[in-house]
Design a protein around this motif. Structure first.
Motif, PDB file in Angstrom:
ATOM      1  N   ALA A  42      16.036  10.593 -46.960  1.00 50.65           N
ATOM      2  CA  ALA A  42      14.673  10.531 -46.414  1.00 50.65           C
ATOM      3  C   ALA A  42      14.450  11.706 -45.464  1.00 50.65           C
ATOM      4  N   MET A  44      13.469  11.690 -42.525  1.00 46.51           N
ATOM      5  CA  MET A  44      13.843  11.475 -41.127  1.00 46.51           C
ATOM      6  C   MET A  44      15.329  11.705 -40.845  1.00 46.51           C
ATOM      7  N   ARG A  70      18.563  10.078 -54.146  1.00 47.67           N
ATOM      8  CA  ARG A  70      18.721   8.625 -54.028  1.00 47.67           C
ATOM      9  C   ARG A  70      19.515   8.131 -55.232  1.00 47.67           C
ATOM     10  N   MET A  93      10.477  14.764 -50.445  1.00 48.24           N
ATOM     11  CA  MET A  93       9.704  13.803 -49.658  1.00 48.24           C
ATOM     12  C   MET A  93       8.909  14.543 -48.584  1.00 48.24           C
ATOM     13  N   TRP A 171      11.634  -0.872 -42.584  1.00 48.27           N
ATOM     14  CA  TRP A 171      12.425   0.195 -43.214  1.00 48.27           C
ATOM     15  C   TRP A 171      13.701   0.491 -42.433  1.00 48.27           C
ATOM     16  N   ASN A 207       4.742   5.903 -47.256  1.00 54.43           N
ATOM     17  CA  ASN A 207       5.312   4.881 -46.385  1.00 54.43           C
ATOM     18  C   ASN A 207       5.247   5.374 -44.942  1.00 54.43           C
ATOM     19  N   ASP A 230       7.764   8.100 -38.512  1.00 56.41           N
ATOM     20  CA  ASP A 230       8.476   8.743 -39.621  1.00 56.41           C
ATOM     21  C   ASP A 230       7.722   8.361 -40.882  1.00 56.41           C
ATOM     22  N   THR A 231       7.138   9.330 -41.567  1.00 52.80           N
ATOM     23  CA  THR A 231       6.434   8.949 -42.793  1.00 52.80           C
ATOM     24  C   THR A 231       7.059   9.654 -43.990  1.00 52.80           C
ATOM     25  N   GLY A 232       6.871   9.060 -45.161  1.00 48.39           N
ATOM     26  CA  GLY A 232       7.455   9.649 -46.362  1.00 48.39           C
ATOM     27  C   GLY A 232       6.561   9.456 -47.568  1.00 48.39           C
TER      28      GLY A 232
HETATM   29  N1  SER Z   1      11.803   6.893 -44.054  1.00 52.16           N
HETATM   30  C1  SER Z   1      10.749   6.299 -44.840  1.00 52.16           C
HETATM   31  C2  SER Z   1      11.067   6.260 -46.310  1.00 52.16           C
HETATM   32  O1  SER Z   1      11.988   6.881 -46.741  1.00 52.16           O
HETATM   33  C3  SER Z   1       9.498   7.053 -44.617  1.00 52.16           C
HETATM   34  O2  SER Z   1       9.771   8.393 -44.703  1.00 52.16           O
HETATM   35  O3  SER Z   1      10.371   5.595 -47.029  1.00 52.16           O
END
Ligand code: SER
Length: 542
Positions: A42, A44, A70, A93, A171, A207, A230-232
């Motif tokens: 991710a 973050m 992933r 991401m 999350w 997210n 933290d957005t993704g």
């Molecule tokens: N950490 C969250 C995710 O991976 C938002 O970035 O969904």
């Protein structure tokens, strides 16, 4: 074409730059100093220490496009590839981050503006569905009152167990680390074909995570002294929406890649699932090898090996009888022009490693597929027993996950719990096997080369099975192998012994599950013969 992938990425970064965010480069794909992660999963991850140590940087706003894998660990989409068209083993991401600066209200407002304002992505406001963590009243209020999402389009997601933090809308990065409630943004993307089995037109595109805790273990959540954002947003997914195409595999980058793969493999049906899987897998394999991961039987190398083997089987399904996978590196390079890594520098290395791995595996693959097919024909009640799956692995070295995948494709049930049970038992038996030290007489001491070398060639000077000397062992045999030289570190003084493989040129693979020492000078490689025949005096690569 409207919104090519590179334009989507740039627009996202520009939007947040306009809102005072610093554009930061993607962090490493392989986490450098974080033992809790196999791969960067991710955006973050590179900011983890800011979150948990409250090391607030001068610039409290950042935005990135992060390369992610992933395919192992907590966030693992490997088993989805080929079954949905919205997951990937490698993807980018897009994210915006606030380090103790803005919180829920601005994060939600920024997201809404980027998605719907006519200056930006200009998506239709009435096609959204929002999910929030059931106890996150604050987010609910913002979506309902400030953004004016009708309450029927806000879904409250509760906890799955009695643990209040066990929710799809809470999350977590891994089993430990930063975490918090999240709000997911779904878009009604009609005509999509994101899932081969489900009839669901809503696609999760973004997210927004409100990082508030540091998870120490399953039950301990320490509140952080500052709240973080933290957005993704998956670059490939949002691109499919903006390009108004039915799946991630139809966006410009994937389309070009799939078209070249189809040409190389001489396949005319461009939407073949196997082509999609190959296009996904070549991306993660090439990136992993670029990042110095090589196929092996453990950790990251094992994940790479698994992905390569899955890809090769898809080639087989498409009628490839000869080594082919390395040929997909060129089209991968061609469609990755705007990636910030100098990928080309390692093209030869990536091709060579893929070629070698396929050469090693092709015989096991062809034979294994035939054996699994026969078992499927013989199966009773459309079921293959866990014992059979493990037997095929132990005897022919055919990977368990591939057998399971073939069964799934043929609607054959497999008892996965049973397989895990048997494997656990086998490992315990192997590790506990009593070594009778009085049998190692007249054996020369082993030369240890492990401080300088991770890999080394060697000669087999003795084989022991059930404490008896053998000249040869066969697939499925558990044994102790002694070499003239070894890079394997042997268990001593609290340090655990090395694991790995002994491999011969003819494809023989002996899996070393532990290394011990006899009288501090003879190294004993304990393990199981996965494939081929192993004999005394054979030259191997350890
Ligand atoms: N950490 C969250 C995710 O991976 C938002 O970035 O969904």
């Amino acid at each position: 074409m409207k919104y090519e992938v590179s334009e989507v990425r740039q627009t996202f970064l520009d939007f947040f730059k306009n809102k005072g965010h610093k554009i930061i480069k993607s962090g490493p794909l392989i986490p450098q100093e974080d033992q809790s992660l196999l791969f960067t999963n991710a955006g973050m991850n590179q900011f983890k220490n800011i979150f948990i140590k409250n090391n607030i940087p001068i610039n409290k706003r950042a935005t990135t496009s992060q390369y992610c894998i992933r395919a192992g660990g907590k966030h693992n989409d490997l088993d989805n590839i080929g079954y949905t068209t919205k997951h990937h083993t490698f993807f980018e991401m897009l994210g915006n981050f606030s380090f103790g600066d803005y919180f829920k209200e601005e994060a939600i407002q920024f997201a809404w503006e980027l998605l719907t304002h006519k200056k930006w992505f200009n998506l239709s406001k009435n096609k959204f569905l929002i999910t929030i963590y059931k106890y996150d009243y604050e987010s609910y209020k913002i979506w309902k009152e400030k953004i004016q999402i009708p309450p029927k389009n806000i879904i409250l997601v509760k906890n799955k167990t009695t643990n209040i933090y066990d929710s799809d809308n809470f999350w977590k990065m891994g089993n430990t680390g930063p975490c918090g409630p999240c709000s997911e943004i779904f878009y009604n993307h009609k005509n999509n074909s994101y899932s081969h089995n489900q009839n669901n037109t809503y696609l999760e595109i973004w997210n927004l995570v409100f990082i508030q805790y540091n998870q120490k273990n399953n039950n301990i959540y320490i509140p952080l002294s500052h709240p973080y954002i933290d957005t993704g947003m998956g670059l490939e997914r949002i691109s499919s929406v903006l390009q108004n195409v039915p799946s991630n595999y139809d966006i410009d980058t994937f389309k070009a890649l799939i078209s070249s793969i189809a040409q190389i493999l001489k396949i005319s049906k461009k939407n073949h699932t196997s082509l999609q899987i190959l296009s996904d897998h070549i991306r993660s394999c090439a990136f992993l090898i670029y990042n110095n991961i090589t196929p092996s039987n453990e950790g990251r190398g094992y994940v790479l090996r698994k992905i390569i083997r899955r890809a090769i089987r898809q080639g087989y399904k498409l009628g490839q009888k000869n080594i082919f996978y390395y040929k997909l590196v060129q089209p991968f390079m061609d469609t990755m022009q705007d990636i910030t890594y100098p990928l080309k520098q390692k093209q030869k290395k990536i091709e060579e490693i893929l070629r070698q791995e396929e050469e090693k595996f092709i015989y096991i693959l062809h034979r294994g597929i035939n054996i699994v097919q026969k078992e499927i024909q013989k199966s009773i009640n459309n079921t293959i027993t866990g014992e059979t799956v493990v037997y095929i692995y132990d005897t022919y070295g055919f990977p368990i996950d591939l057998t399971i995948d073939i069964c799934k494709e043929n609607n054959i049930k497999v008892d996965i719990k049973k397989i895990q049970e048997i494997q656990k038992k086998n490992t315990i038996n192997l590790t506990n096997k009593k070594i009778q030290h009085n049998v190692y007489i007249n054996i020369k001491p082993t030369k240890f080369v492990g401080y300088k070398h991770q890999k080394h060639s060697g000669k087999i000077i003795a084989i022991f099975k059930e404490n008896k000397k053998q000249n040869t062992i066969y697939p499925g045999d558990t044994a102790i192998i002694i070499l003239n030289k070894t890079p394997f570190y042997a268990e001593s003084g609290g340090q655990i012994g090395d694991t790995g493989t002994l491999e011969a040129q003819n494809g023989t693979i002996f899996q070393v599950t532990n290394t011990k020492k006899h009288q501090k000078k003879i190294f004993l490689h304990l393990g199981i013969l996965n494939h081929g025949i192993l004999s005394i005096n054979m030259k191997i690569h350890a």
